[in-house]
Design an enzyme around this catalytic site. Structure first.
Site, PDB file in Angstrom:
ATOM      1  N   ASP A 219       0.715   4.785   0.192  1.00 46.35           N
ATOM      2  CA  ASP A 219       0.377   4.804   1.618  1.00 46.35           C
ATOM      3  C   ASP A 219      -0.427   3.564   2.046  1.00 46.35           C
ATOM      4  O   ASP A 219      -1.349   3.148   1.336  1.00 46.35           O
ATOM      5  CB  ASP A 219      -0.484   6.053   1.842  1.00 46.35           C
ATOM      6  CG  ASP A 219      -0.813   6.322   3.279  1.00 46.35           C
ATOM      7  OD1 ASP A 219       0.092   6.734   4.014  1.00 46.35           O
ATOM      8  OD2 ASP A 219      -1.986   6.130   3.674  1.00 46.35           O
ATOM      9  N   GLU A 291       4.162   1.294   1.374  1.00 44.79           N
ATOM     10  CA  GLU A 291       4.225   1.247   2.840  1.00 44.79           C
ATOM     11  C   GLU A 291       3.315   0.135   3.356  1.00 44.79           C
ATOM     12  O   GLU A 291       2.099   0.186   3.178  1.00 44.79           O
ATOM     13  CB  GLU A 291       3.753   2.582   3.434  1.00 44.79           C
ATOM     14  CG  GLU A 291       3.828   2.586   4.952  1.00 44.79           C
ATOM     15  CD  GLU A 291       2.825   3.529   5.623  1.00 44.79           C
ATOM     16  OE1 GLU A 291       3.164   4.112   6.648  1.00 44.79           O
ATOM     17  OE2 GLU A 291       1.681   3.658   5.119  1.00 44.79           O
TER      18      GLU A 291
HETATM   19  C1  GLC Z   1       0.305   6.078   6.641  1.00 41.22           C
HETATM   20  C2  GLC Z   1       0.893   7.467   6.797  1.00 41.22           C
HETATM   21  C3  GLC Z   1       0.363   8.071   8.042  1.00 41.22           C
HETATM   22  C4  GLC Z   1      -1.132   8.187   7.911  1.00 41.22           C
HETATM   23  C5  GLC Z   1      -1.767   6.855   7.593  1.00 41.22           C
HETATM   24  C6  GLC Z   1      -3.159   7.031   7.092  1.00 41.22           C
HETATM   25  O1  GLC Z   1       0.733   5.208   7.601  1.00 41.22           O
HETATM   26  O2  GLC Z   1       2.280   7.386   6.779  1.00 41.22           O
HETATM   27  O3  GLC Z   1       0.924   9.320   8.331  1.00 41.22           O
HETATM   28  O4  GLC Z   1      -1.671   8.670   9.105  1.00 41.22           O
HETATM   29  O5  GLC Z   1      -1.083   6.159   6.580  1.00 41.22           O
HETATM   30  O6  GLC Z   1      -3.151   7.586   5.819  1.00 41.22           O
END
Ligand code: GLC
Length: 594
Positions: A219, A291
């Protein structure tokens, strides 16, 4: 001695080839556990619900499920605020339920990938409580700083803004300092300048790898580091303004994030995690999907630096660079430019949706659901499918009163909140046309079910001859063919509305696969005889909901007629002439018998 070393080398080579590189051409299906299947009637999905629905996923043909966070959490950000990385939240069940899910998944041949949230914990984590008290090494686990006090008052350490609006700093009276939170107040940022923290985070990976998971989705990875105050006179410098005309001073977009994002140090941490994953790769290599919403060149650095291997950065070009009005040239360009930027030998991936984005059917229009699924499945590498995209689920309507997403709630704007809301893509999964779409027996589900569930659901699409579900499943079945797994790729904008993708296998013994999508709503006939790799005779193996050509129909490449909005997958084969030829042989045989 020479023979012995040779033997060792052969044995080593054999053992290396036994390691299953399962994810190099795989379908990873993202489950948002809160909204997938509720087994205990509390209105929220859970692990047993997922376990009970594994046969659906096995039958659909997916290789792995990625579970959004299932760990203990106060749920300010629905699990992305983790209070304990090594336990299961009671909303989702127990560790026994997790183990049972793992066992069942193994039995059915579906791999399990977990969400790893390394940038922040919950402020209810023991680590944070200890850090606030400055206990031992915990003292440095988070990003702490003194506020600024001058003649006009007291202020946070810098002007940094949270992605979820307003200051990214929160005062903590126990510690007497501010802590950084790039997301909600309850999500304090971890400090990767602490070696002890880095080691502890590796231990979290090992904990779940020991339980047999096949990898992680990582994440918000590009937020891991902030500038080192030691390089800035002991303080965190203010970020410059973006002068983005649509951003208010409380919006994240108001600033340029020079000091809080994409720092060089990040990549080494990811390469370290890859080493941890590789140390568990005795039977299968582990997937790591990171991500990072950032520039394409920065994304590519996650793959590795030539010396060290890294992760597979999520490819978000289908989310950000393609819209419902993109034409075939736009799509070709988007696909080709991602692939041309990728370091050679690395695995590509295609993301059509996730729990943070408006759903694919809403973004592109329902009539492009098959086209987008087809592309994500037929292009080389990993396909990432968010739950419900195989059915063409659309965004649900969520009133201000029902809104749960902190990103929307923090706007404090009952009129425009929906522009920031991610709830719309998180409504419960549609299993059937019964109450709550078969998701839950509760009187009220945590988010309301989308209104079209009676027509868009698994049960209906299974019994409908042509449906998004059947199309998706037929194309998934191609994922492990030689052509799709290892074939040469060709992308061709035959006209501004027709995109053709060819996958030619390494050996001519295997089938070539050709995908064709017509982005126009009107029908057309195309001639593909000049396109390299397109076989002369082709048979339809997957036919989208808007196509007149059905499965098993055969066509000649010089005249392929396409209905409006039609998406098709073909394989080669002189199918057209096999039956008459066989008949001819049988007749000859019968005459000879007499
Ligand atoms: C990422 C997740 C999202 C979350 C954020 C903080 O972008 O996909 O849902 O709110 O991180 O953890």
């Amino acid at each position: 001695m020479r023979e012995f070393s040779l033997l060792v080398m052969v044995a080593l080579a054999a053992s290396v080839s036994c390691v299953d590189n399962w994810w190099k051409s795989a379908v990873v299906y993202q489950i948002y556990p809160r909204s997938f299947m509720d087994s205990n009637g509390d209105g929220k999905g859970d692990l047993t619900g997922i376990k009970n629905k594994l046969p659906y996923l096995q039958d659909l043909g997916v290789d792995a499920i990625w579970l959004s966070p299932i760990y203990k959490s106060p749920m300010y950000d629905f699990g992305y605020d983790i209070a304990d990385y090594k336990s299961i939240d009671p909303d989702y069940g127990t560790m026994d339920d997790f183990d049972a899910l793992m066992a069942e998944a193994k039995k059915l041949g579906v791999r399990v990938v977990l969400d790893y949230v390394p940038n922040h914990t919950s402020n209810e984590s023991e680590w944070f409580v200890n850090s606030a008290k400055r206990n031992g090494t915990y003292a440095d686990y988070y990003v702490w700083a003194n506020g600024i006090t001058n003649a006009s008052g007291s202020y946070p350490p810098s002007n940094w803004i949270s992605i979820f609006h307003k200051s990214a700093w929160e005062y903590n009276s126990v510690r007497g300092q501010y802590y950084l939170h790039q997301f909600v107040i309850g999500q304090p940022d971890l400090n990767y300048r602490s070696q002890a923290l880095q080691e502890e985070m590796k231990e979290v990976l090992r904990f779940w790898l020991r339980k047999g998971v096949s990898g992680f989705r990582v994440d918000a990875v590009n937020m891991l580091y902030e500038v080192d105050p030691a390089d800035h006179g002991g303080t965190f410098p203010n970020e410059p303004r973006s002068y983005n005309p649509s951003a208010t001073p409380d919006d994240y977009e108001y600033l340029l994030h020079w000091y809080t994002k994409d720092l060089n140090e990040t990549y080494e941490v990811v390469y370290d995690w890859r080493e941890v994953l590789d140390s568990f790769a005795q039977n299968e290599t582990k997937i790591m999907m990171t991500e990072a919403y950032t520039d394409i060149d920065l994304m590519m650095r996650y793959y590795g630096d030539g010396k060290r291997d890294g992760s597979m950065p999520f490819n978000f070009v289908f989310l950000g660079n393609i819209t419902g009005s993109s034409n075939a040239n736009d799509m070709k360009l988007v696909i080709d430019s991602w692939l041309s930027k990728m370091p050679s030998g690395k695995v590509a991936n295609w993301v059509n949706g996730n729990h943070d984005q408006s759903r694919m059917a809403t973004r592109h229009g329902v009539n492009r659901v098959d086209a987008m699924n087809l592309l994500a499945l037929i292009l080389p590498g990993v396909t990432i499918t968010y739950q419900g995209e195989e059915l063409g689920m659309t965004d649900g309507y969520i009133s201000w009163v029902d809104t749960k997403d902190p990103q929307a709630c923090n706007t404090e704007d009952p009129i425009n909140y929906w522009k920031s809301s991610r709830d719309v893509a998180r409504t419960p999964f549609h299993w059937d046309a019964s109450t709550n779409a078969g998701f839950s027996s509760a009187a009220k589900t945590w988010l309301p079910v989308a209104s079209n569930y009676q027509t868009v659901n698994v049960e209906v699409q299974k019994v409908t001859n042509k449906s998004h579900y059947h199309f998706y499943k037929d194309v998934v079945a191609l994922k492990h063919t030689a052509a799709v797994a290892d074939g040469t790729l060709g992308t061709h904008a035959v006209t501004s509305n027709v995109l053709v993708v060819t996958r030619v296998p390494p050996s001519s013994k295997d089938h070539t696969i050709v995908a064709i999508i017509n982005l126009a709503s009107t029908s057309t006939t195309i001639d593909l005889s000049k396109i390299a790799g397109v076989p002369e005779n082709m048979k339809v193996i997957a036919s989208g909901v808007d196509c007149a050509l059905n499965k098993d129909a055969t066509v000649k490449r010089n005249s392929v007629s396409l209905s409006g909005n039609c998406a098709l997958a073909f394989e080669n084969g002189a199918v057209r002439f096999v039956a008459p030829f066989l008949l001819y042989c049988i007749t000859l045989f019968l005459i000879w018998l007499q």
